[in-house]
Design an enzyme around this catalytic site. Structure first.
Site, mmCIF file in Angstrom:
data_model
loop_
_atom_site.group_PDB
_atom_site.id
_atom_site.type_symbol
_atom_site.label_atom_id
_atom_site.label_comp_id
_atom_site.label_asym_id
_atom_site.label_seq_id
_atom_site.Cartn_x
_atom_site.Cartn_y
_atom_site.Cartn_z
ATOM 1 N N ASP A 119 0.731 -1.173 -0.043
ATOM 2 C CA ASP A 119 -0.198 -0.002 -0.033
ATOM 3 C C ASP A 119 0.977 1.438 -0.007
ATOM 4 O O ASP A 119 0.835 2.107 -0.655
ATOM 5 C CB ASP A 119 -0.817 0.238 1.173
ATOM 6 C CG ASP A 119 -1.581 -1.322 1.342
ATOM 7 O OD1 ASP A 119 -2.809 -1.233 1.371
ATOM 8 O OD2 ASP A 119 -1.151 -2.392 1.587
ATOM 9 N N HIS A 174 -4.344 -3.464 6.753
ATOM 10 C CA HIS A 174 -4.161 -3.422 5.275
ATOM 11 C C HIS A 174 -5.611 -3.844 4.889
ATOM 12 O O HIS A 174 -6.038 -4.966 4.603
ATOM 13 C CB HIS A 174 -3.228 -4.765 4.912
ATOM 14 C CG HIS A 174 -3.299 -4.948 3.522
ATOM 15 N ND1 HIS A 174 -2.883 -4.224 2.562
ATOM 16 C CD2 HIS A 174 -3.884 -6.023 2.851
ATOM 17 C CE1 HIS A 174 -2.883 -4.833 1.294
ATOM 18 N NE2 HIS A 174 -3.764 -6.004 1.341
ATOM 19 N N ARG A 218 2.413 1.709 -3.303
ATOM 20 C CA ARG A 218 1.328 2.432 -4.391
ATOM 21 C C ARG A 218 1.154 3.896 -4.012
ATOM 22 O O ARG A 218 1.206 4.803 -5.086
ATOM 23 C CB ARG A 218 -0.014 1.814 -4.027
ATOM 24 C CG ARG A 218 -0.302 0.462 -4.464
ATOM 25 C CD ARG A 218 -1.526 -0.271 -4.147
ATOM 26 N NE ARG A 218 -1.554 -1.453 -4.372
ATOM 27 C CZ ARG A 218 -2.237 -2.673 -4.071
ATOM 28 N NH1 ARG A 218 -2.871 -2.311 -2.811
ATOM 29 N NH2 ARG A 218 -2.273 -3.762 -4.420
#
Length: 348
Positions: free
Chosen positions: A193, A220, A196
């Site tokens: 994450d 998450h 990203r």
């Protein structure tokens, strides 16, 4: 009387969370890096890595670990023996292109996993139509009951790296089932994450992702917490560029990108390979991993959450002491509460 400079040094906040790193654990990690022997057991540290689950995520992890030269000895375990042996052969046939060669073992049983330094778990049940999250979790708990004790039995000195989702709760489950110290059971957390997020910042600002820094912490999942207050690009705080960055009235809000879910395999494989490399080689890199978070940031729940972590051959060594805003800390505490409300009803 202490000088003003000495008093200032005493008040300076620590980079690391208190209680998670000790001089003994750091010295132990240094010894392992120097001698490749675990001083606690006297056993030799190998680069053998086990991956449980030969699905798309498991094989992406195996390929990335092999291609990056992280390990030259893999053990693959999956209930579909023909499939996992075929995958092993496919990987092993590339050994001529891998510096140092490659050995890949495969089986539906756990004897092949013996003496692994890191065991990566990607196996898990898929959600059935109309099935509740709790029922799905309970089925995964039953699957883990057949995996975790077997891994620890054959590799008692291993580190467990959980990738199966929901990763934070299943890392907590693995810790409970394994009997290992909490430092030796970690999850892949929000490492992907956070990658990203850095990619999004890179694309938006026109600079390399390696020059963009920021973390997504907590679960998450839907209650993840982007730490907007400390995000930087080329050393410049994002909030200095845009004081409303990440807020609801930010016209360039990135929440949809951050929370986007969907099928992934290659990116998580690359993320896992990088984490495994750090664990084996004691490189002191920071990754946003699921770690035992009770007592950190005033979290009362006995739960695993993703936080920036330095880990090595003995497991978690340090947890970074993030300077969160009150709102970010409240969101993190809510994330822990959300996970605990689900986890506490599981039957272990």
């Amino acid at each position: 009387m202490a000088s003003p400079a000495a008093a200032s040094r005493e008040r300076r906040p620590s980079l690391f969370e208190k209680g998670e790193a000790s001089p003994n654990s750091l010295q132990l990690a240094e010894q392992i890096a120097s001698f490749h022997v675990n001083p606690q057991t006297g056993n030799i540290i190998t680069d053998k890595v086990t991956i449980v689950g030969a699905g798309q995520v498991g094989m992406a992890c195996a390929f990335a670990i092999m291609a990056q030269g992280v390990s030259h000895h893999l053990a693959l375990v999956d209930m579909q023996e023909d499939k996992v042996k075929g995958e092993a052969l496919d990987l092993e046939h590339s050994s001529a292109f891998v510096r140092g060669g490659l050995k890949v073992e495969a089986s539906s049983t756990y004897e092949v996993t013996h003496s692994s330094s890191v065991c990566v778990v990607t196996a898990g049940a898929r959600q059935r139509e109309g099935e509740s999250r709790l029922n799905l979790l309970q089925r995964n708990v039953e699957i883990f009951k057949g995996i975790i004790p077997e891994l620890v039995k054959h590799s008692p000195d291993c580190l467990l790296l959980i990738v199966s989702n929901p990763v934070d709760i299943l890392t907590w489950v693995a810790w409970k089932l394994s009997g290992l110290p909490k430092e030796r059971v970690i999850g892949s957390g929000t490492n992907l994450d956070s990658s990203r997020l850095r990619t999004f910042m890179s694309q938006r600002l026109g600079v390399a992702a390696t020059n963009c820094h920021g973390y997504i912490i907590g679960e998450h999942g839907d209650s993840s917490v982007p730490v907007w207050s400390s995000m930087t690009a080329c050393g410049v705080r994002l909030r200095d560029l845009n004081p409303k960055a990440g807020m609801k009235d930010d016209p360039e809000n990135a929440y949809d990108v951050i929370k986007a879910k969907g099928y992934t395999s290659w990116a998580i494989g690359m993320s896992v390979a990088q984490v495994v490399r750090t664990l084996l080689r004691n490189e002191s890199n920071t990754h946003v991993l699921s770690v035992h978070a009770k007592g950190l940031h005033d979290i009362d729940e006995d739960m695993y959450l993703a936080l920036p972590t330095i880990a090595g051959p003995v497991g978690v060594q340090k947890i970074i002491a993030l300077q969160l805003t009150k709102d970010e800390e409240a969101q993190l505490q809510k994330s822990a509460q959300t996970l605990w409300e689900t986890a506490k009803d599981l039957k272990l």
